[in-house]
Design an enzyme around this catalytic site. Sequence first.
Site, PDB file in Angstrom:
ATOM      1  N   ASP A 271      34.074  24.263  74.187  1.00 28.88           N
ATOM      2  CA  ASP A 271      34.501  25.419  74.969  1.00 28.88           C
ATOM      3  C   ASP A 271      33.379  26.452  74.954  1.00 28.88           C
ATOM      4  OD1 ASP A 271      37.142  26.807  76.113  1.00 28.88           O
ATOM      5  OD2 ASP A 271      35.978  28.288  74.973  1.00 28.88           O
ATOM      6  N   ASN A 279      32.638  36.364  83.162  1.00 28.45           N
ATOM      7  CA  ASN A 279      33.266  36.572  84.471  1.00 28.45           C
ATOM      8  C   ASN A 279      33.497  38.053  84.748  1.00 28.45           C
ATOM      9  OD1 ASN A 279      33.435  33.960  85.482  1.00 28.45           O
ATOM     10  ND2 ASN A 279      35.344  33.511  84.421  1.00 28.45           N
ATOM     11  N   HIS A 284      32.782  36.064  89.123  1.00 29.76           N
ATOM     12  CA  HIS A 284      33.138  34.642  89.033  1.00 29.76           C
ATOM     13  C   HIS A 284      32.016  33.730  89.513  1.00 29.76           C
ATOM     14  CE1 HIS A 284      37.319  35.092  87.797  1.00 29.76           C
ATOM     15  NE2 HIS A 284      37.390  36.167  88.599  1.00 29.76           N
ATOM     16  N   ASP A 288      30.882  30.561  87.508  1.00 27.41           N
ATOM     17  CA  ASP A 288      30.760  29.199  88.059  1.00 27.41           C
ATOM     18  C   ASP A 288      29.373  28.613  87.793  1.00 27.41           C
ATOM     19  OD1 ASP A 288      33.339  29.412  88.972  1.00 27.41           O
ATOM     20  OD2 ASP A 288      32.776  29.853  91.062  1.00 27.41           O
ATOM     21  N   GLU A 314      36.885  26.553  81.167  1.00 29.09           N
ATOM     22  CA  GLU A 314      35.554  26.499  80.579  1.00 29.09           C
ATOM     23  C   GLU A 314      35.462  25.438  79.488  1.00 29.09           C
ATOM     24  OE1 GLU A 314      37.791  29.759  78.306  1.00 29.09           O
ATOM     25  OE2 GLU A 314      37.755  28.843  80.304  1.00 29.09           O
TER      26      GLU A 314
END
Length: 393
Positions: A271, A279, A284, A288, A314
């Site tokens: 993770d 973010n 975002h 990404d 994630e």
Amino acid sequence: MKLGNRLEEGVWERKYHLALERMESDEREFRAVEEVLRRLALRLVALVSAPGAEVDALLERLTAELRGKPSPASIEPLLDALAGVVTRLDDASPAEGGEDSATIEALRADIARLQELLATVSTRLGDVTRFLAGELEAARAGEGGGRELDARVREEMRALGEKTLAASDLASLQAEVNARLALIDRHFSEYREREDARLAAYRHRAERMRDRVEELETQTTSLQDSLRREHELALTDGLTGLPNRLAYERRMAEVEREVRRGAVACVGAFDIDHFKSINDAYGHAAGDAVLRIVGQTLSRELEGRAFVARYGGEEFVVVFQDTSPADAETLSQHLCATVEALAFHASSRPVTITMSGGITRFDRHEEATDVFDRADRALYAAKRAGRNRCVLL
């Protein structure tokens, strides 16, 4: 059909020999009759041309007796006298010349014509036999046209035999034979035309069928490619290009069967640390980009050594096959260090990315979900221990 042709050829051969024998017998008889007639003609010529009252008187008396009511007693003396005169004339006549060959030559010409006719019939029947023995036999096995032609030819051959026996002279025999052979030729020509038309229609249908098959093959290939792409899309994460959670679950089903047969496997759950703050701070789009870079890094570092998938959000998951827990932990620590060293920038500012992971062994008596749950617990243990590290559980 072959037996019928051989029988018909035998009939024609017997007829041929019988005709020759009859012609030879007729020729011998004709020669004998011709000799008698020739001698009689010589005598009559001698009588007609002989001078003297004796012959004239005998002929007048014979004529008178024949016009009345002749009796054997009155005729016989006249015949004897006439025979005596003829004998004397015969003795005095010149030597008999050679045979008259005109009639004999005509007879020989008729025989030659008959032989030529029979040779023609034999040749034509041989052609019929060869044709029927080959092509017609195959056609008769599958198509009604072959059987129809067979029946027609048999009928013409039967009629030819009957007409031949009924023929009164050579000319009528030759005309009948030629007429029947012409009909047989016409039947074969009609049959060939029908067969050519049938084959042309078959080729046309075959070509249309081939075109249709090619079209269907093209459609099938296109559909298969489309299905393969759809399948790949269904098993691929659209953002990172890695296998998605569905692909991971299918892979785990395979690994579970292999582990039950004695294989060694480990599962790692990873993770990205503080991903929400990335973010929130950079948007975002930046988040990404981080997911794509981390996914590419994991895939590149583990290529050929482990299965990597995006599990969701994630979080990533790695399946280490034929790898011991210690080696899996070592590889996982290397992955964390590699991610930390990534040079990532957001809004023209460098951003440090770290990752935590939990590693566990796939036990042969466990279900795949149980193994992932334990790896997930190990991941949160690494989070609690300060992140940017891996924990083996």
